[in-house]
Write a protein that holds these residues in place. Structure first.
Motif, PDB file in Angstrom:
ATOM      1  N   LEU A 165     -33.800  40.866  -0.195  1.00  0.00           N
ATOM      2  CA  LEU A 165     -33.314  39.961   0.769  1.00  0.00           C
ATOM      3  C   LEU A 165     -33.515  40.475   2.090  1.00  0.00           C
ATOM      4  O   LEU A 165     -33.928  39.929   3.190  1.00  0.00           O
TER       5      LEU A 165
ATOM      6  N   TRP B 264     -34.492  39.209  -4.341  1.00  0.00           N
ATOM      7  CA  TRP B 264     -33.310  38.234  -4.013  1.00  0.00           C
ATOM      8  C   TRP B 264     -33.252  37.012  -5.077  1.00  0.00           C
ATOM      9  O   TRP B 264     -32.124  36.246  -5.147  1.00  0.00           O
ATOM     10  N   ALA B 265     -34.309  36.811  -5.855  1.00  0.00           N
ATOM     11  CA  ALA B 265     -34.393  35.485  -6.697  1.00  0.00           C
ATOM     12  C   ALA B 265     -34.491  35.960  -8.115  1.00  0.00           C
ATOM     13  O   ALA B 265     -34.608  35.407  -9.146  1.00  0.00           O
TER      14      ALA B 265
ATOM     15  N   THR C  55     -30.461  35.600  -9.720  1.00  0.00           N
ATOM     16  CA  THR C  55     -29.229  35.041  -8.827  1.00  0.00           C
ATOM     17  C   THR C  55     -29.287  33.739  -9.019  1.00  0.00           C
ATOM     18  O   THR C  55     -28.391  32.956  -8.419  1.00  0.00           O
ATOM     19  N   GLY C  56     -30.310  32.849  -9.425  1.00  0.00           N
ATOM     20  CA  GLY C  56     -30.209  31.605  -9.559  1.00  0.00           C
ATOM     21  C   GLY C  56     -31.066  31.014  -8.542  1.00  0.00           C
ATOM     22  O   GLY C  56     -31.485  29.600  -8.349  1.00  0.00           O
ATOM     23  N   ARG C  57     -31.567  31.726  -7.544  1.00  0.00           N
ATOM     24  CA  ARG C  57     -32.158  31.279  -6.229  1.00  0.00           C
ATOM     25  C   ARG C  57     -33.642  31.381  -6.767  1.00  0.00           C
ATOM     26  O   ARG C  57     -33.974  32.201  -7.277  1.00  0.00           O
ATOM     27  N   THR C  58     -34.262  30.596  -6.015  1.00  0.00           N
ATOM     28  CA  THR C  58     -35.777  30.442  -6.407  1.00  0.00           C
ATOM     29  C   THR C  58     -36.686  30.542  -5.089  1.00  0.00           C
ATOM     30  O   THR C  58     -36.346  29.505  -4.519  1.00  0.00           O
ATOM     31  N   ALA C  59     -37.605  31.368  -5.101  1.00  0.00           N
ATOM     32  CA  ALA C  59     -38.459  31.192  -3.724  1.00  0.00           C
ATOM     33  C   ALA C  59     -39.193  29.865  -4.044  1.00  0.00           C
ATOM     34  O   ALA C  59     -39.429  29.273  -5.010  1.00  0.00           O
ATOM     35  N   THR C  60     -39.451  29.290  -2.622  1.00  0.00           N
ATOM     36  CA  THR C  60     -40.203  28.081  -2.806  1.00  0.00           C
ATOM     37  C   THR C  60     -41.612  28.263  -3.236  1.00  0.00           C
ATOM     38  O   THR C  60     -42.002  29.536  -3.230  1.00  0.00           O
TER      39      THR C  60
ATOM     40  N   SER D 136     -36.220  33.722 -11.565  1.00  0.00           N
ATOM     41  CA  SER D 136     -35.346  32.603 -11.993  1.00  0.00           C
ATOM     42  C   SER D 136     -36.201  31.337 -12.304  1.00  0.00           C
ATOM     43  O   SER D 136     -35.978  30.290 -11.953  1.00  0.00           O
TER      44      SER D 136
ATOM     45  N   ASN E 289     -38.434  24.314 -13.138  1.00  0.00           N
ATOM     46  CA  ASN E 289     -39.364  24.560 -11.911  1.00  0.00           C
ATOM     47  C   ASN E 289     -40.694  25.391 -12.548  1.00  0.00           C
ATOM     48  O   ASN E 289     -41.595  25.611 -11.828  1.00  0.00           O
TER      49      ASN E 289
END
Length: 250
Positions: A132, A171-172, A175-180, A213, A218
């Motif tokens: 990140l 960073w994804a 973490t549960g975060r996903t890049a667009t 993630s 998705n």
């Protein structure tokens, strides 16, 4: 050129002998050779022999989560490419973000692992990606360039004819975060273009996976991007229903 998508489950350090046997049986029941995507699983080292028996003559590829940068010797805790081949492995993940961040694996060490995998007939899944902080500082492309350069210097760009790349925005990962989808496609297109500048034919056939993630919700959108050829799946690969849903999203 049509690239057959590839979806690989990375089980990481999870499960028991019995739970992994059950998981693999459930995955086998939902995968066939006629599916659009090729499927693989990367198991912890201790589960590889049993997984190899279960997967013998089946359509699922078997992989390891790392591979040594030496063939043999006094390297306590390492597992060599010849050992992995002897137990039926087809794939080996190299340079996963957790290996780079938690265990300090350098670009040069990752490149050495990558080359050993190739030397012994394993298909390396070369992981690249930025943290990140690196993204926020605008260093994403420079970081990826450095990760690729180490591999190209040691093994050559042409080695990618027998390899797979996985883009992991650190960073994804987990973490549960996903890049667009736009961010994912931007990096995948960049990777393909960088390789095309030196080896256009290899670039066109190279499979570039996304690992960050990926979930059943998705997967279809991510895999619909023109330069995304499947996924390296972490947490969702520990549940057969979720993993199969992702495989069938291609």
């Amino acid at each position: 050129m049509v690239r057959r998508p590839l979806v690989v489950g990375n089980w990481k350090m999870n499960g028991t002998r019995e739970s992994r046997k059950a998981l693999l049986a459930d995955i086998l029941s939902g995968v066939s050779e006629t599916d659009s995507a090729e499927v693989g699983v990367c198991a912890p080292f201790v589960f590889i022999p049993e997984a190899a028996e279960l997967l013998e003559s089946k359509s699922i590829l078997l992989g390891a989560q790392n591979v040594a940068d030496e063939d043999e010797g006094a390297f306590t805790g390492e597992i060599s490419a010849p050992m992995l081949r002897e137990f039926g492995c087809d794939l080996a993940i190299v340079g996963h973000s957790e290996r780079r961040l938690l265990y300090g694996e350098s670009n040069q060490l990752v490149a050495a692992r990558y080359k050993k995998a190739l030397d012994h007939g394993l298909t390396p899944i070369l992981c690249v990606g930025e943290t990140l902080d690196q993204r926020e500082q605008g260093d994403t492309f420079a970081v990826i360039d450095g990760q690729l350069a180490a591999v190209f210097d040691l093994a050559g760009v042409e080695s990618l004819a027998n390899a797979v790349i996985a883009y992991e925005p650190v960073w994804a990962v987990g973490t549960g975060r996903t890049a667009t989808t736009e961010q994912v496609q931007e990096i995948h297109e960049y990777l393909r273009r960088k390789i095309s500048e030196r080896e256009p034919e290899i670039s066109a056939s190279l499979r570039i996976l996304y690992g960050g993630s990926v979930k059943p919700e998705n997967a279809r959108t991510l895999f619909g991007m023109p330069d995304v050829d499947g996924g390296l799946i972490g947490e969702a690969s520990l549940d057969a229903e979720s993993f199969l849903s992702i495989c069938h999203s291609v």
